[in-house]
Design a protein around this motif. Structure first.
Motif, PDB file in Angstrom:
ATOM      1  N   ARG A 193       2.381  11.016   8.296  1.00 28.08           N
ATOM      2  CA  ARG A 193       2.682  12.399   8.714  1.00 28.08           C
ATOM      3  C   ARG A 193       3.853  12.965   7.940  1.00 28.08           C
ATOM      4  N   ARG A 194       4.752  12.118   7.504  1.00 28.02           N
ATOM      5  CA  ARG A 194       5.918  12.589   6.743  1.00 28.02           C
ATOM      6  C   ARG A 194       5.608  12.767   5.268  1.00 28.02           C
ATOM      7  N   GLY A 195       4.354  12.529   4.892  1.00 28.40           N
ATOM      8  CA  GLY A 195       3.943  12.851   3.534  1.00 28.40           C
ATOM      9  C   GLY A 195       3.960  11.712   2.550  1.00 28.40           C
ATOM     10  N   TYR A 196       4.153  10.495   3.026  1.00 31.74           N
ATOM     11  CA  TYR A 196       4.134   9.357   2.109  1.00 31.74           C
ATOM     12  C   TYR A 196       2.688   8.952   1.826  1.00 31.74           C
ATOM     13  N   SER A 197       2.445   8.496   0.618  1.00 30.40           N
ATOM     14  CA  SER A 197       1.089   8.149   0.201  1.00 30.40           C
ATOM     15  C   SER A 197       0.599   6.895   0.919  1.00 30.40           C
ATOM     16  N   GLY A 198      -0.726   6.738   0.930  1.00 24.40           N
ATOM     17  CA  GLY A 198      -1.296   5.561   1.549  1.00 24.40           C
ATOM     18  C   GLY A 198      -0.808   4.282   0.898  1.00 24.40           C
ATOM     19  N   GLN A 199      -0.624   4.319  -0.418  1.00 20.29           N
ATOM     20  CA  GLN A 199      -0.154   3.124  -1.128  1.00 20.29           C
ATOM     21  C   GLN A 199       1.252   2.737  -0.698  1.00 20.29           C
ATOM     22  N   ILE A 200       2.143   3.732  -0.626  1.00 20.68           N
ATOM     23  CA  ILE A 200       3.514   3.455  -0.200  1.00 20.68           C
ATOM     24  C   ILE A 200       3.535   2.969   1.237  1.00 20.68           C
ATOM     25  N   VAL A 201       2.761   3.606   2.108  1.00 21.29           N
ATOM     26  CA  VAL A 201       2.735   3.204   3.515  1.00 21.29           C
ATOM     27  C   VAL A 201       2.227   1.771   3.651  1.00 21.29           C
ATOM     28  N   GLY A 202       1.173   1.450   2.906  1.00 21.38           N
ATOM     29  CA  GLY A 202       0.657   0.088   2.953  1.00 21.38           C
ATOM     30  C   GLY A 202       1.696  -0.929   2.515  1.00 21.38           C
ATOM     31  N   ASN A 203       2.410  -0.619   1.439  1.00 21.71           N
ATOM     32  CA  ASN A 203       3.464  -1.519   0.959  1.00 21.71           C
ATOM     33  C   ASN A 203       4.570  -1.688   1.995  1.00 21.71           C
ATOM     34  N   VAL A 204       4.954  -0.565   2.612  1.00 28.72           N
ATOM     35  CA  VAL A 204       6.029  -0.605   3.609  1.00 28.72           C
ATOM     36  C   VAL A 204       5.615  -1.445   4.816  1.00 28.72           C
ATOM     37  N   ILE A 205       4.399  -1.253   5.291  1.00 33.04           N
ATOM     38  CA  ILE A 205       3.945  -2.010   6.458  1.00 33.04           C
ATOM     39  C   ILE A 205       3.924  -3.509   6.166  1.00 33.04           C
ATOM     40  N   ARG A 206       3.488  -3.884   4.986  1.00 32.16           N
ATOM     41  CA  ARG A 206       3.482  -5.308   4.629  1.00 32.16           C
ATOM     42  C   ARG A 206       4.904  -5.864   4.562  1.00 32.16           C
ATOM     43  N   ARG A 207       5.831  -5.069   4.014  1.00 30.91           N
ATOM     44  CA  ARG A 207       7.222  -5.513   3.945  1.00 30.91           C
ATOM     45  C   ARG A 207       7.825  -5.646   5.342  1.00 30.91           C
ATOM     46  N   LEU A 208       7.508  -4.695   6.204  1.00 34.25           N
ATOM     47  CA  LEU A 208       8.036  -4.742   7.565  1.00 34.25           C
ATOM     48  C   LEU A 208       7.490  -5.951   8.322  1.00 34.25           C
ATOM     49  N   GLN A 209       6.224  -6.199   8.136  1.00 34.02           N
ATOM     50  CA  GLN A 209       5.616  -7.339   8.814  1.00 34.02           C
ATOM     51  C   GLN A 209       6.266  -8.640   8.354  1.00 34.02           C
ATOM     52  N   GLU A 210       6.586  -8.698   7.073  1.00 35.76           N
ATOM     53  CA  GLU A 210       7.250  -9.895   6.549  1.00 35.76           C
ATOM     54  C   GLU A 210       8.672  -9.995   7.086  1.00 35.76           C
ATOM     55  N   THR A 211       9.364  -8.840   7.142  1.00 37.28           N
ATOM     56  CA  THR A 211      10.738  -8.823   7.630  1.00 37.28           C
ATOM     57  C   THR A 211      10.815  -9.248   9.087  1.00 37.28           C
ATOM     58  N   PHE A 212       9.879  -8.748   9.874  1.00 33.29           N
ATOM     59  CA  PHE A 212       9.883  -9.044  11.310  1.00 33.29           C
ATOM     60  C   PHE A 212       8.789 -10.056  11.655  1.00 33.29           C
ATOM     61  N   ARG A 213       8.658 -11.052  10.793  1.00 33.31           N
ATOM     62  CA  ARG A 213       7.581 -12.029  10.932  1.00 33.31           C
ATOM     63  C   ARG A 213       7.636 -12.741  12.273  1.00 33.31           C
ATOM     64  N   GLU A 214       8.844 -12.912  12.785  1.00 29.13           N
ATOM     65  CA  GLU A 214       8.962 -13.648  14.050  1.00 29.13           C
ATOM     66  C   GLU A 214       8.275 -12.934  15.201  1.00 29.13           C
TER      67      GLU A 214
END
Length: 230
Positions: A193-214
């Motif tokens: 909704r804030r205008g970020y591309s699908g590619q960037i959003v996908g990358n961010v979600i994967r990074r977040l999942q790794e960061t908060f893996r626990e």
């Protein structure tokens, strides 16, 4: 207002309006003009005026007022050409005069869509944390040419945009309750909704999942985050 053998009987400075003067003809108030118009047409007490001269004075006063309004408008914040044209149209300035003012603003570097797009993009990217897709829509709405928009957005480093999206994603992720899939869905939807591309959003979600893996509960659907076409 008399049409022949009229005489300017008084010229008074307008209170609380710097550079503007009240003109009295044959003992009666006639109109108000800017100082530049006053000087150009030698509107002094005792000066004789006829209908033709008065018409020229009023035309120049209209031009001066429109120019002054345009300068104030672009002085408040950077404007696109379309915004200036729309503003002057609302002020009921004649189309031919609008064209002249726009040309003059460009010549004096008060108006430049490329500069406007660059400033707009920088403010939206770094201050408001918006993505390219949303900025592109905003610039299109402002009337900026597609080529200018593309050139401007190309200047934004993709890694910086992704890092800004990641910062927003972290906050949203932490604020979102529920299972892992809820966090992923809601965070991704927020960033899109804030205008970020699908590619960037996908990358961010994967990074977040790794960061908060626990926090992972094993419910991991990688296909959900293939958002490159979003």
């Amino acid at each position: 207002m008399t049409t022949t053998d009229s005489v300017i009987t008084a010229v008074e400075r307008q209170r609380k309006a710097a550079g503007r003067y009240l003109i009295f003809i044959d003992g009666q108030y006639a109109f108000t003009v800017h100082e530049d118009v006053l000087v150009k047409h030698r509107l002094m007490k005792g000066e004789q005026v006829d209908a033709e001269k008065l018409q020229l004075v009023l035309e120049d006063e209209e031009k001066q007022r429109a120019w002054s309004d345009a300068l104030k408008h672009v002085g408040r914040r950077p404007r696109s050409e379309k915004e200036v044209r729309q503003y002057l149209k609302r002020r009921q300035v004649l189309p031919s005069l609008v064209d002249l003012i726009v040309v003059k603003l460009k010549e004096q570097r008060y108006l430049d869509d490329a500069d406007f797009a660059a400033q707009w993009t920088e403010q939206r990217i770094y201050s408001q944390k918006k993505g390219r897709a949303l900025i592109k829509q905003e610039l299109q709405h402002k009337g900026v040419a597609p080529a200018t928009i593309q050139d401007t957005l190309n200047q934004v480093p993709a890694e910086e945009e992704e890092q800004l999206a990641y910062g927003l994603g972290q906050k949203k992720w932490k604020q979102t309750s529920g299972a892992l899939m809820d966090k992923k869905r809601k965070t991704a939807a927020y960033l899109l909704r804030r205008g970020y591309s699908g590619q960037i959003v996908g990358n961010v979600i994967r990074r977040l999942q790794e960061t908060f893996r626990e926090e992972s509960d094993g419910d991991d659907d990688e296909e959900l985050w293939d958002l490159s076409d979003a």
